[in-house]
Design a protein around this motif. Sequence first.
Motif, mmCIF file in Angstrom:
data_model
loop_
_atom_site.group_PDB
_atom_site.id
_atom_site.type_symbol
_atom_site.label_atom_id
_atom_site.label_comp_id
_atom_site.label_asym_id
_atom_site.label_seq_id
_atom_site.Cartn_x
_atom_site.Cartn_y
_atom_site.Cartn_z
ATOM 1 N N GLY A 1 34.265 68.526 12.988
ATOM 2 C CA GLY A 1 33.357 68.901 11.910
ATOM 3 C C GLY A 1 32.303 69.863 12.431
ATOM 4 N N PRO A 2 31.463 70.367 11.518
ATOM 5 C CA PRO A 2 30.552 71.453 11.861
ATOM 6 C C PRO A 2 29.280 71.013 12.583
ATOM 7 N N GLY A 3 29.016 69.737 12.656
ATOM 8 C CA GLY A 3 27.778 69.282 13.289
ATOM 9 C C GLY A 3 27.437 67.890 12.793
ATOM 10 N N LYS B 1 37.442 69.675 18.834
ATOM 11 C CA LYS B 1 36.982 71.053 18.629
ATOM 12 C C LYS B 1 36.015 71.114 17.444
ATOM 13 N N GLY B 2 35.059 72.012 17.526
ATOM 14 C CA GLY B 2 34.074 72.158 16.457
ATOM 15 C C GLY B 2 34.745 72.565 15.154
ATOM 16 N N GLY B 3 34.243 72.058 14.035
ATOM 17 C CA GLY B 3 34.794 72.428 12.735
ATOM 18 C C GLY B 3 36.222 71.951 12.584
ATOM 19 N N ASP B 4 37.091 72.842 12.163
ATOM 20 C CA ASP B 4 38.521 72.550 12.085
ATOM 21 C C ASP B 4 39.183 73.136 13.337
ATOM 22 N N PRO B 5 40.147 72.395 13.915
ATOM 23 C CA PRO B 5 40.689 72.869 15.199
ATOM 24 C C PRO B 5 41.499 74.161 15.103
ATOM 25 N N VAL B 6 41.975 74.485 13.918
ATOM 26 C CA VAL B 6 42.812 75.687 13.849
ATOM 27 C C VAL B 6 42.214 76.774 12.950
ATOM 28 N N VAL B 7 40.895 76.676 12.706
ATOM 29 C CA VAL B 7 40.217 77.789 12.036
ATOM 30 C C VAL B 7 39.407 78.506 13.109
ATOM 31 N N PHE B 8 39.884 79.643 13.543
ATOM 32 C CA PHE B 8 39.239 80.417 14.609
ATOM 33 C C PHE B 8 38.887 79.576 15.825
ATOM 34 N N VAL C 1 36.299 69.416 9.049
ATOM 35 C CA VAL C 1 35.573 70.211 8.067
ATOM 36 C C VAL C 1 35.067 71.460 8.776
ATOM 37 N N SER C 2 35.603 72.590 8.383
ATOM 38 C CA SER C 2 35.227 73.839 9.043
ATOM 39 C C SER C 2 33.817 74.264 8.652
ATOM 40 N N SER C 3 33.136 74.932 9.565
ATOM 41 C CA SER C 3 31.812 75.486 9.244
ATOM 42 C C SER C 3 31.935 76.507 8.112
ATOM 43 N N ALA C 4 33.120 77.096 7.966
ATOM 44 C CA ALA C 4 33.329 78.074 6.902
ATOM 45 C C ALA C 4 33.261 77.419 5.521
ATOM 46 N N LEU D 1 32.848 84.424 10.234
ATOM 47 C CA LEU D 1 32.452 83.582 11.353
ATOM 48 C C LEU D 1 32.289 84.492 12.566
ATOM 49 N N MET D 2 31.592 84.011 13.546
ATOM 50 C CA MET D 2 31.415 84.726 14.815
ATOM 51 C C MET D 2 30.862 86.131 14.604
ATOM 52 N N GLY D 3 29.999 86.289 13.616
ATOM 53 C CA GLY D 3 29.574 87.651 13.300
ATOM 54 C C GLY D 3 28.086 87.919 13.400
ATOM 55 N N TRP E 1 23.421 77.085 12.297
ATOM 56 C CA TRP E 1 23.431 75.646 12.616
ATOM 57 C C TRP E 1 23.681 74.815 11.354
ATOM 58 N N ALA E 2 24.645 75.252 10.576
ATOM 59 C CA ALA E 2 24.968 74.563 9.326
ATOM 60 C C ALA E 2 25.225 73.084 9.576
ATOM 61 N N THR E 3 24.688 72.247 8.731
ATOM 62 C CA THR E 3 24.816 70.779 8.700
ATOM 63 C C THR E 3 24.047 70.079 9.817
ATOM 64 N N PRO F 1 25.105 79.123 16.444
ATOM 65 C CA PRO F 1 26.184 79.681 15.636
ATOM 66 C C PRO F 1 25.720 79.916 14.203
ATOM 67 N N ALA F 2 26.311 80.929 13.597
ATOM 68 C CA ALA F 2 25.947 81.197 12.208
ATOM 69 C C ALA F 2 27.122 81.843 11.489
ATOM 70 N N ILE F 3 27.135 81.686 10.183
ATOM 71 C CA ILE F 3 28.130 82.364 9.369
ATOM 72 C C ILE F 3 27.416 83.268 8.382
HETATM 73 N N1 SAH Z 1 36.761 76.000 14.372
HETATM 74 C C1 SAH Z 1 35.406 76.295 14.006
HETATM 75 C C2 SAH Z 1 35.053 77.745 14.209
HETATM 76 C C3 SAH Z 1 35.082 78.170 15.653
HETATM 77 S S1 SAH Z 1 34.633 79.842 15.898
HETATM 78 C C4 SAH Z 1 35.190 75.872 12.551
HETATM 79 O O1 SAH Z 1 36.145 75.572 11.839
HETATM 80 O O2 SAH Z 1 34.025 75.801 12.121
HETATM 81 C C5 SAH Z 1 32.903 79.704 16.186
HETATM 82 C C6 SAH Z 1 32.135 80.243 15.000
HETATM 83 O O3 SAH Z 1 32.090 79.260 13.998
HETATM 84 C C7 SAH Z 1 30.693 80.555 15.285
HETATM 85 O O4 SAH Z 1 30.543 81.843 15.828
HETATM 86 C C8 SAH Z 1 30.078 80.462 13.916
HETATM 87 O O5 SAH Z 1 30.318 81.630 13.177
HETATM 88 C C9 SAH Z 1 30.898 79.377 13.293
HETATM 89 N N2 SAH Z 1 30.234 78.060 13.344
HETATM 90 C C10 SAH Z 1 30.642 76.973 13.977
HETATM 91 N N3 SAH Z 1 29.813 75.939 13.737
HETATM 92 C C11 SAH Z 1 28.846 76.407 12.939
HETATM 93 C C12 SAH Z 1 27.706 75.835 12.323
HETATM 94 N N4 SAH Z 1 27.374 74.560 12.490
HETATM 95 N N5 SAH Z 1 26.940 76.617 11.532
HETATM 96 C C13 SAH Z 1 27.244 77.913 11.332
HETATM 97 N N6 SAH Z 1 28.317 78.507 11.890
HETATM 98 C C14 SAH Z 1 29.106 77.767 12.676
#
Ligand code: SAH
Length: 497
Positions: A15-17, A90-97, A120-123, A173-175, A202-204, A230-232
């Motif tokens: 998850g995202p945090g 892995k942070g967020g979803d394991p297969v989203v970037f 739950v992806s950060s996206a 993402l990553m931008g 730092w979403a969530t 991290p930020a989106i």
């Molecule tokens: N697999 C992850 C993404 C990994 S790539 C996912 O699904 O969330 C890393 C990028 O994810 C960061 O550069 C940023 O753009 C985004 N990201 C990850 N966690 C974040 C968060 N808590 N808040 C905002 N962006 C986040």
Amino acid sequence: MERRDSGTVYLVGAGPGDPGLITRRGADLLSRADVVFYDRLVHPDVLKLAPDAQLVDVGKRPGDSAKGQERINQLLIDEAKAGKTVVRLKGGDPVVFGRGGEEMELLVANSVPFEIVPGVSSAIAGPAYAGIPLTHRDHASWVVLAAGHEHETKEHSSLDWEAFARAPTVVFLMGVARLSAICERLQAEGRSPDTPAAVVSWATWPQQLVVRSTIEKIANASEDAGVKQPAILIVGEVVRLSETLSWIERKPLRGKRVFVPRTRAQAGRLSGALRDLGAEPLEFPAIRITPPSSFNALDEAIAGLGEGWIAFTSTNAVDAFWDRLSSSGADARSLAGMRIAAVGALTAAALRAYGIVADLVPPTFTAESLVEAMGRGSGPVLIPRAEQAPDDLVDALERNGWSAACVPAYRTERDESSVDAGREAIDAGIDAVLFTSGSTARSFVELWGPPPEGCVVCCIGPRTAEAAASLGIRVDAVASEQSIEGLVNALVAAVRR
Ligand code: SAH
């Protein structure tokens, strides 16, 4: 027959945090894992779900070599081949970037069985926690998720900027490092400079920061706001909806760091209530519950159970009494024929867990209220309490004709286990501290000194406030109802002032 000499690698999305956003399957696998390889952006509370596992930090830092990545991959394979249950968290979803795809390919190549547990992806969570619906019947029926770190002038860019300029909603993402370049490119492809845009960093997490603007101005705006990785970046009309739909920023304790010096076992519910209101609870036990110096008095009291009253003044008293009762081989039937009083709704609930419905729960949660509710009477009143508890309750009951006796059922002791971590949290800045008993206030001062200037001090009741004041602590708020809800409400009111 299938050979099962290799353990499985589970690619788990953390998850995202916000630790509440991990899936139940992910949490379950963490609790059973032998080894967990985790990324930098995994919340520490998620790691607590794997208390028995070996935890390996494989977070990449700027400057780490590709060799480092290969070494991690090899470790993953080695551990699985040694028959271990491996979680790759892995942070967020394991297969989203997340390079999860590459890791899976490697596992296949090495004949290591794997499973994916989506996260739950950060996206998805970033927009949600900023009050931005990614799709909306009136505004967006398709969405683009793109990697923003790819150079926008890269000759063979795999990014279709022309499509991004047309898409109703785009999430990059990553931008963050390339914000202005991304937004300029979108405008160059014909997207209006007024298109709403938001950055969520730092979403969530408690430090989530949302900056809303337009694609023309978002780069400057987020620099001014001090946005950090991290930020989106979210681009599209849906961003405008967050003006009315933002919800997390409206929580009354949003962003407040609240120090909770309770015993480990008790902090959970209070922290949950604080989190619901947007606060960041910082749990550091200041006291712990230990057996009394002697069980003689309690054992005698247990042997003599049968008539009169038994009064419980805290959940600690209930638990300690029951521990001793069960260890003597007895159960709730020993209380048959007795009348039972409970001070406080939580105490009554603790009794219910042992199958006992209290006969008397005084209207307010104080010892004085108990004395008043019991009124004049006669006969024995047994009060299992903390060894250090004052005698005033006994005295007051006796004045009313009862023959009351306090028996030590437990002791509270200062807990030094978190002194350094607590110090660090205080030094990083706290907005409030909550005292749930005189003993937590005393231990707090002994461990960390008086609460810092400007920090709201909130006590669960008048006795705790008295105890705090006698330690030289300035008390800002006292709960009018002595319960977790009452304490949290008092904090909200104090913060509003
Ligand atoms: N697999 C992850 C993404 C990994 S790539 C996912 O699904 O969330 C890393 C990028 O994810 C960061 O550069 C940023 O753009 C985004 N990201 C990850 N966690 C974040 C968060 N808590 N808040 C905002 N962006 C986040």
